[in-house]
Design a protein around this motif. Structure first.
Motif, PDB file in Angstrom:
ATOM      1  N   GLN A 199       1.353  -6.163   0.768  1.00  0.00           N
ATOM      2  CA  GLN A 199       2.438  -5.893  -0.183  1.00  0.00           C
ATOM      3  C   GLN A 199       3.570  -5.137   0.512  1.00  0.00           C
ATOM      4  N   SER A 200       3.220  -4.131   1.330  1.00  0.00           N
ATOM      5  CA  SER A 200       4.251  -3.370   2.040  1.00  0.00           C
ATOM      6  C   SER A 200       4.969  -4.239   3.052  1.00  0.00           C
ATOM      7  N   ALA A 201       4.222  -5.121   3.722  1.00  0.00           N
ATOM      8  CA  ALA A 201       4.846  -6.019   4.691  1.00  0.00           C
ATOM      9  C   ALA A 201       5.804  -6.967   3.985  1.00  0.00           C
ATOM     10  N   GLY A 202       5.444  -7.381   2.789  1.00  0.00           N
ATOM     11  CA  GLY A 202       6.314  -8.259   2.008  1.00  0.00           C
ATOM     12  C   GLY A 202       7.596  -7.571   1.587  1.00  0.00           C
ATOM     13  N   GLN A 203       7.583  -6.259   1.536  1.00  0.00           N
ATOM     14  CA  GLN A 203       8.765  -5.497   1.147  1.00  0.00           C
ATOM     15  C   GLN A 203       9.580  -5.052   2.362  1.00  0.00           C
ATOM     16  N   GLY A 204       9.199  -5.553   3.527  1.00  0.00           N
ATOM     17  CA  GLY A 204      10.014  -5.286   4.710  1.00  0.00           C
ATOM     18  C   GLY A 204       9.439  -4.254   5.667  1.00  0.00           C
ATOM     19  N   ALA A 205       8.307  -3.661   5.355  1.00  0.00           N
ATOM     20  CA  ALA A 205       7.727  -2.678   6.267  1.00  0.00           C
ATOM     21  C   ALA A 205       7.071  -3.392   7.444  1.00  0.00           C
ATOM     22  N   ASP A 206       7.019  -2.720   8.591  1.00  0.00           N
ATOM     23  CA  ASP A 206       6.412  -3.279   9.788  1.00  0.00           C
ATOM     24  C   ASP A 206       4.887  -3.229   9.629  1.00  0.00           C
ATOM     25  N   LEU A 207       4.250  -4.397   9.652  1.00  0.00           N
ATOM     26  CA  LEU A 207       2.806  -4.493   9.429  1.00  0.00           C
ATOM     27  C   LEU A 207       2.028  -3.740  10.501  1.00  0.00           C
ATOM     28  N   LEU A 208       2.470  -3.799  11.735  1.00  0.00           N
ATOM     29  CA  LEU A 208       1.780  -3.111  12.831  1.00  0.00           C
ATOM     30  C   LEU A 208       1.812  -1.600  12.625  1.00  0.00           C
ATOM     31  N   ALA A 209       2.953  -1.074  12.205  1.00  0.00           N
ATOM     32  CA  ALA A 209       3.084   0.366  11.956  1.00  0.00           C
ATOM     33  C   ALA A 209       2.206   0.779  10.777  1.00  0.00           C
ATOM     34  N   LEU A 210       2.174  -0.065   9.739  1.00  0.00           N
ATOM     35  CA  LEU A 210       1.342   0.253   8.580  1.00  0.00           C
ATOM     36  C   LEU A 210      -0.148   0.270   8.946  1.00  0.00           C
ATOM     37  N   ARG A 211      -0.553  -0.677   9.768  1.00  0.00           N
ATOM     38  CA  ARG A 211      -1.961  -0.699  10.213  1.00  0.00           C
ATOM     39  C   ARG A 211      -2.280   0.549  11.037  1.00  0.00           C
ATOM     40  N   ALA A 212      -1.375   0.959  11.900  1.00  0.00           N
ATOM     41  CA  ALA A 212      -1.577   2.158  12.722  1.00  0.00           C
ATOM     42  C   ALA A 212      -1.682   3.402  11.839  1.00  0.00           C
ATOM     43  N   ILE A 213      -0.835   3.478  10.820  1.00  0.00           N
ATOM     44  CA  ILE A 213      -0.885   4.617   9.889  1.00  0.00           C
ATOM     45  C   ILE A 213      -2.216   4.636   9.146  1.00  0.00           C
ATOM     46  N   ALA A 214      -2.646   3.470   8.672  1.00  0.00           N
ATOM     47  CA  ALA A 214      -3.922   3.390   7.942  1.00  0.00           C
ATOM     48  C   ALA A 214      -5.091   3.773   8.846  1.00  0.00           C
ATOM     49  N   GLU A 215      -5.069   3.325  10.094  1.00  0.00           N
ATOM     50  CA  GLU A 215      -6.141   3.653  11.034  1.00  0.00           C
ATOM     51  C   GLU A 215      -6.164   5.152  11.329  1.00  0.00           C
ATOM     52  N   GLU A 216      -5.010   5.731  11.540  1.00  0.00           N
ATOM     53  CA  GLU A 216      -4.916   7.162  11.814  1.00  0.00           C
ATOM     54  C   GLU A 216      -5.382   7.973  10.607  1.00  0.00           C
ATOM     55  N   ALA A 217      -4.990   7.542   9.416  1.00  0.00           N
ATOM     56  CA  ALA A 217      -5.431   8.236   8.201  1.00  0.00           C
ATOM     57  C   ALA A 217      -6.949   8.167   8.073  1.00  0.00           C
ATOM     58  N   GLY A 218      -7.524   7.025   8.396  1.00  0.00           N
ATOM     59  CA  GLY A 218      -8.979   6.883   8.355  1.00  0.00           C
ATOM     60  C   GLY A 218      -9.671   7.795   9.349  1.00  0.00           C
ATOM     61  N   ASP A 219      -9.122   7.865  10.562  1.00  0.00           N
ATOM     62  CA  ASP A 219      -9.695   8.756  11.581  1.00  0.00           C
ATOM     63  C   ASP A 219      -9.624  10.220  11.133  1.00  0.00           C
ATOM     64  N   LEU A 220      -8.490  10.623  10.578  1.00  0.00           N
ATOM     65  CA  LEU A 220      -8.341  12.003  10.094  1.00  0.00           C
ATOM     66  C   LEU A 220      -9.319  12.302   8.966  1.00  0.00           C
ATOM     67  N   ALA A 221      -9.463  11.361   8.048  1.00  0.00           N
ATOM     68  CA  ALA A 221     -10.387  11.566   6.927  1.00  0.00           C
ATOM     69  C   ALA A 221     -11.832  11.650   7.419  1.00  0.00           C
ATOM     70  N   ALA A 222     -12.182  10.816   8.381  1.00  0.00           N
ATOM     71  CA  ALA A 222     -13.536  10.862   8.935  1.00  0.00           C
ATOM     72  C   ALA A 222     -13.776  12.187   9.646  1.00  0.00           C
ATOM     73  N   GLY A 223     -12.785  12.656  10.390  1.00  0.00           N
ATOM     74  CA  GLY A 223     -12.904  13.953  11.069  1.00  0.00           C
ATOM     75  C   GLY A 223     -13.078  15.094  10.088  1.00  0.00           C
ATOM     76  N   ARG A 224     -12.326  15.064   9.003  1.00  0.00           N
ATOM     77  CA  ARG A 224     -12.468  16.105   7.971  1.00  0.00           C
ATOM     78  C   ARG A 224     -13.839  16.058   7.316  1.00  0.00           C
ATOM     79  N   ALA A 225     -14.313  14.859   7.038  1.00  0.00           N
ATOM     80  CA  ALA A 225     -15.632  14.725   6.415  1.00  0.00           C
ATOM     81  C   ALA A 225     -16.719  15.250   7.346  1.00  0.00           C
ATOM     82  N   LEU A 226     -16.635  14.928   8.636  1.00  0.00           N
ATOM     83  CA  LEU A 226     -17.615  15.435   9.598  1.00  0.00           C
ATOM     84  C   LEU A 226     -17.537  16.954   9.721  1.00  0.00           C
ATOM     85  N   ALA A 227     -16.318  17.493   9.691  1.00  0.00           N
ATOM     86  CA  ALA A 227     -16.159  18.947   9.769  1.00  0.00           C
ATOM     87  C   ALA A 227     -16.779  19.630   8.557  1.00  0.00           C
ATOM     88  N   ARG A 228     -16.607  19.053   7.389  1.00  0.00           N
ATOM     89  CA  ARG A 228     -17.206  19.631   6.174  1.00  0.00           C
ATOM     90  C   ARG A 228     -18.725  19.626   6.237  1.00  0.00           C
TER      91      ARG A 228
END
Length: 104
Positions: free
Chosen positions: A15-44
Motif C-alpha cells: 500500500q505504501s509503495a502504491g502511494q509513492g514510497a520506496d519499497l526498499l526503504a520501507l522493507r529496511a525500516i520494517a526489518e530494523e523495527a523487527g530487530d529492535l523489537a526482538a532486542g527489547r523482548a530479549l532484554a526484558r
C-alpha cells in the motif's frame, strides 16, 4: 515472509509503495523495527547478553534430563505394579490349589 503478521506487513508495504514510497526503504525500516523489537523482548527476558545462548542450551539439557528421569520413573513404577500383581496372582493360585499343605 510467512504467518498472519507478515501478510499484514506485506499488505502495508504494498500500500505504501502504491502511494509513492520506496519499497526498499520501507522493507529496511520494517526489518530494523523487527530487530529492535526482538532486542527489547530479549532484554526484558534477561537474554540479551553473550551468555544467553549458553544458558538456553543448559536449560534445554536440564529439561531433557528432567523428561528422561520422569519417563524412567513412570516405567519403574509401572514395572513394580506389574510385579506386585503377578505376585498376588501367584499367591492366590497357591491358596486356591492348597500348595501350602505340601510345605507342611
Amino acid at each position: 515472509m510467512s504467518g498472519p503478521g507478515s501478510a499484514v506487513l506485506a499488505q502495508l508495504l504494498a500500500q505504501s509503495a502504491g502511494q509513492g514510497a520506496d519499497l526498499l526503504a520501507l522493507r529496511a525500516i520494517a526489518e530494523e523495527a523487527g530487530d529492535l523489537a526482538a532486542g527489547r523482548a530479549l532484554a526484558r527476558l534477561g537474554l540479551e547478553d553473550a551468555q544467553a545462548a549458553k544458558d538456553m542450551a543448559e536449560l534445554r539439557e536440564l529439561l531433557a534430563a528432567w523428561r528422561a528421569a520422569k519417563k524412567s520413573l513412570w516405567k519403574a513404577v509401572l514395572g513394580w505394579i506389574v510385579k506386585m500383581a503377578l505376585v498376588l496372582m501367584l499367591a492366590g493360585l497357591a491358596v486356591k490349589l492348597r500348595l501350602w499343605e505340601l510345605l507342611e
